[in-house]
Write an enzyme that holds these catalytic residues in place. Structure first.
Site, short mmCIF file in Angstrom:
data_model
loop_
_atom_site.label_atom_id
_atom_site.label_comp_id
_atom_site.label_asym_id
_atom_site.label_seq_id
_atom_site.Cartn_x
_atom_site.Cartn_y
_atom_site.Cartn_z
N LYS A 180 0.89 -1.17 0.00
CA LYS A 180 0.00 0.00 0.00
C LYS A 180 0.92 1.22 0.00
O LYS A 180 1.40 1.65 1.05
CB LYS A 180 -0.88 -0.02 1.26
CG LYS A 180 -2.19 0.72 1.16
CD LYS A 180 -2.09 2.19 0.81
CE LYS A 180 -1.71 3.07 1.97
NZ LYS A 180 -1.41 4.47 1.54
N GLU A 258 9.01 1.52 11.19
CA GLU A 258 10.06 2.53 10.95
C GLU A 258 9.36 3.88 11.03
O GLU A 258 8.68 4.28 10.09
CB GLU A 258 10.70 2.31 9.57
CG GLU A 258 11.44 1.00 9.41
CD GLU A 258 12.75 0.95 10.17
OE1 GLU A 258 13.23 2.00 10.62
OE2 GLU A 258 13.29 -0.15 10.34
N CYS A 292 13.31 11.31 7.60
CA CYS A 292 13.15 10.92 9.00
C CYS A 292 14.45 11.03 9.80
O CYS A 292 14.41 11.24 11.00
CB CYS A 292 12.62 9.50 9.08
SG CYS A 292 13.62 8.35 8.13
N GLU A 389 8.66 17.02 14.82
CA GLU A 389 9.28 16.87 13.50
C GLU A 389 8.79 18.01 12.59
O GLU A 389 7.59 18.10 12.34
CB GLU A 389 8.79 15.54 12.89
CG GLU A 389 9.85 14.56 12.58
CD GLU A 389 9.31 13.30 11.87
OE1 GLU A 389 8.15 12.90 12.09
OE2 GLU A 389 10.10 12.71 11.11
P1 NAP Z 1 2.09 8.76 7.39
O1 NAP Z 1 1.06 9.82 7.30
O2 NAP Z 1 2.20 8.02 8.67
O3 NAP Z 1 1.80 7.77 6.18
C1 NAP Z 1 2.62 6.66 5.91
C2 NAP Z 1 1.81 5.63 5.15
O4 NAP Z 1 0.75 5.16 5.99
C3 NAP Z 1 1.14 6.18 3.88
O5 NAP Z 1 1.08 5.16 2.92
C4 NAP Z 1 -0.25 6.52 4.39
O6 NAP Z 1 -1.23 6.58 3.38
C5 NAP Z 1 -0.48 5.34 5.31
N1 NAP Z 1 -1.54 5.52 6.30
C6 NAP Z 1 -1.94 6.65 6.92
N2 NAP Z 1 -2.96 6.36 7.77
C7 NAP Z 1 -3.19 5.02 7.67
C8 NAP Z 1 -4.10 4.11 8.28
N3 NAP Z 1 -5.00 4.50 9.18
N4 NAP Z 1 -4.05 2.80 7.91
C9 NAP Z 1 -3.14 2.37 7.02
N5 NAP Z 1 -2.26 3.17 6.40
C10 NAP Z 1 -2.28 4.49 6.74
O7 NAP Z 1 3.54 9.33 7.10
P2 NAP Z 1 4.03 10.20 5.89
O8 NAP Z 1 3.58 11.59 6.12
O9 NAP Z 1 3.67 9.55 4.60
O10 NAP Z 1 5.60 10.08 6.05
C11 NAP Z 1 6.34 10.91 6.88
C12 NAP Z 1 6.67 10.22 8.18
O11 NAP Z 1 7.35 9.01 7.93
C13 NAP Z 1 7.59 11.05 9.04
O12 NAP Z 1 7.17 10.97 10.37
C14 NAP Z 1 8.94 10.36 8.88
O13 NAP Z 1 9.84 10.55 9.93
C15 NAP Z 1 8.53 8.93 8.73
N6 NAP Z 1 9.54 8.14 8.03
C16 NAP Z 1 10.25 7.22 8.75
C17 NAP Z 1 11.26 6.49 8.13
C18 NAP Z 1 12.04 5.46 8.89
O14 NAP Z 1 12.72 4.65 8.24
N7 NAP Z 1 12.00 5.43 10.21
C19 NAP Z 1 11.52 6.68 6.78
C20 NAP Z 1 10.77 7.62 6.07
C21 NAP Z 1 9.78 8.34 6.72
P3 NAP Z 1 -1.62 8.02 2.75
O15 NAP Z 1 -0.45 8.42 1.95
O16 NAP Z 1 -2.80 7.74 1.90
O17 NAP Z 1 -1.92 8.94 3.87
#
Ligand code: NAP
Length: 488
Positions: A180, A258, A292, A389
């Protein structure tokens, strides 16, 4: 779209070897964050589509897991080669949907391919153990077996690498997947899946479901609650990670999380200042700071505070902010209007509470979602930027007096993903490296991600590791076999 191979731009989901629309025929738009034009549309999949993908994956599992590691390795190697052969098209697709400068997109595709390269090899090395028995006549061994169907949920900031970092080890271990991807960057994902399909990976082993941001929970809930999914591997925000963990609890799934970070970047008085500035630039501004492991709090010793801050500000002001397709672009847009607003709010809040702007501090006239590289000094812990963040091109600099004080400040966060420091004192290097409560520490290094080292965080930054020899373990179960009656 000016692709060499136009068939790589795919606006459908992928189930059991077929490119499909959602059963409801609903679609959603995907926008280019640079100019707010429409890049394309994707199917808005439902629970029903998700169940279909899970069932296809489950059906494929038996044959896929029974292949030898070497046989699976050959498929992953072919996929790897196709990714590199199509790097220009993949990078252009990524720049259009994510906004990152084209050179950064190419660098990400290369980084993504490191994982297909590494796990094509690791597929052959899922060793078990022999354990000396404590009882006469018994022999004990362990074997490792694939976990089963994995739900793979990925973010928009690394639309290719976050997929290969999970899918390559899953496939290597013998697990089928349902991916997804982020709603804002699905086309890099569909292109990668098409290349996997061209590599001959059997039907059902890789499936991809897309869904709009507003309906994402329907698909998310099914992946987390369906009994046939045995593992969720998620990269994204800590908030969503917590929701997914609670939803997987009902079926006691394995999880890899992650999550978010809030990296400290410490410059001690004995640091090589030139290197520290270069490291901070590389660390802070990649992907416009939407990373991140990007530095969120730059701590600089009081004796070099002004010099470091001025040098960082000067270099930051020279970065070229432009549409990712423009020659020489170094800073692209923020992913959404909301992401832009958050950066603006963090800077305004900091300035209201006493921060000084050395450079930037406003939007850039390249477009409505572009923010200028910004350096702030006089940061304190009453400001939002100190704990949350920011996910933007903003470098907040904080003054410190001594080692103990800065370690305490650096660890004062719920996050524990990556930390960095610059020093040339060997004793201090060991002390600080051991004292920082982070899963990864860069010592005189601002960029540390590599497929050969375990990537991951502690505290609210997550559970599990990706890459390295640890990466494949996330997709393997250990089974203990006890043989009795060996001696007569
Ligand atoms: P996000 O809002 O948490 O979304 C991540 C993924 O989860 C997207 O595919 C999103 O879909 C999906 N999602 C959101 N709500 C969901 C739910 N209720 N059920 C299932 N899936 C759901 O994060 P983001 O804004 O895309 O990414 C930024 C974040 O990722 C930052 O906090 C960053 O630090 C973190 N990150 C961490 C790493 C690591 O390796 N630790 C690497 C990269 C990024 P949608 O796109 O449709 O909302």
């Amino acid at each position: 779209m000016d692709l060499k191979d136009k068939s790589l731009f795919i606006q459908k989901c992928f189930i059991d070897g077929h490119w499909l629309d959602a059963e409801s025929k609903e679609i959603f738009d995907v926008m280019n964050p640079s100019d707010q034009t429409k890049v394309g549309t994707m199917p808005n999949c439902s629970k029903k589509d998700t169940v279909k993908a899970i069932e296809a994956a489950k059906k494929s599992w038996n044959n896929w897991k029974k292949l030898t590691g070497k046989e699976r390795s050959i498929f992953i190697r072919k996929w790897h080669n196709l990714i590199l052969e199509n790097i220009d098209d993949l990078a252009l697709i990524m720049t259009l949907e994510n906004g990152k400068p084209i050179n950064d997109s190419k660098a990400e595709i290369t980084y993504a391919s490191w994982f297909t390269d590494w796990f094509a090899e690791e597929a052959k090395r899922t060793y078990g153990k022999t354990i000396p028995s404590t009882m006469q006549g018994r022999r004990i061994i362990t074997i490792k077996q694939s976990v089963g169907v994995c739900g793979i949920i990925t973010p928009w900031n690394f639309p290719a690498a976050m997929i290969t970092r999970k899918v390559a080890p899953a496939l290597a271990a013998g697990c089928p997947v349902v991916i997804k991807p982020a709603g804002s960057t699905p086309f890099t994902a569909t292109a990668l899946v098409e290349l996997a399909n061209r590599a001959g990976i059997p039907d059902g082993v890789i499936n991809l479901i897309s869904v709009s941001e507003k309906d994402v929970a329907n698909v998310g809930d099914e992946l987390c609650e369906n009994l046939n999914v045995r593992k969720i591997s998620f990269t994204g925000s800590t908030n969503v990670g917590k929701i997914l963990m609670s939803k997987t609890a009902g079926t006691v799934k394995r999880v890899s999380m992650e999550l978010g970070g809030h990296a400290p970047f410490i410059v001690f008085e004995d640091a090589d200042l030139d290197e520290a500035v270069i490291g901070a630039m590389a660390n802070k501004y990649r992907n416009s700071g939407q990373v991140c492991v990007s530095a969120n709090r730059i701590y600089v010793h009081e004796s070099i505070y002004d010099e470091f801050s001025n040098r960082l500000a000067e270099k930051s002001s020279q970065l070229k902010v432009a549409d990712g397709r423009t020659e020489g672009s170094q800073i692209g847009p923020l992913i959404t209007p909301q992401a832009f607003k958050k950066v603006e709010e963090h800077v305004e809040d900091a300035v209201e509470k006493g921060a000084k702007i050395l450079t930037g501090g406003t939007n850039d006239n390249s477009g409505v979602q572009f923010y200028k590289p910004t350096v702030l000094t006089d940061i304190n812990n009453n400001m939002k930027i100190y704990y949350e963040e920011t996910f933007g091109p903003v470098a907040p600099i904080i003054k410190f007096k001594n080692e103990n004080e800065v370690i305490e400040m650096a660890n004062d966060t719920k996050y524990g993903l990556a930390g960095y420091f610059y020093s040339r004192d060997i004793g201090k290097i060991w002390r600080v490296a051991e004292a920082l409560e982070y899963g990864m520490v860069g010592i005189n290094a601002g960029v540390i991600s590599t497929e050969v080292a375990p990537f991951g965080g502690i505290k609210e930054s997550g559970i599990g590791r990706e890459g390295a020899e640890e990466g494949i373990e996330e997709y393997l179960e250990i089974k203990y076999l006890c043989f009795d009656g060996v001696e007569k």
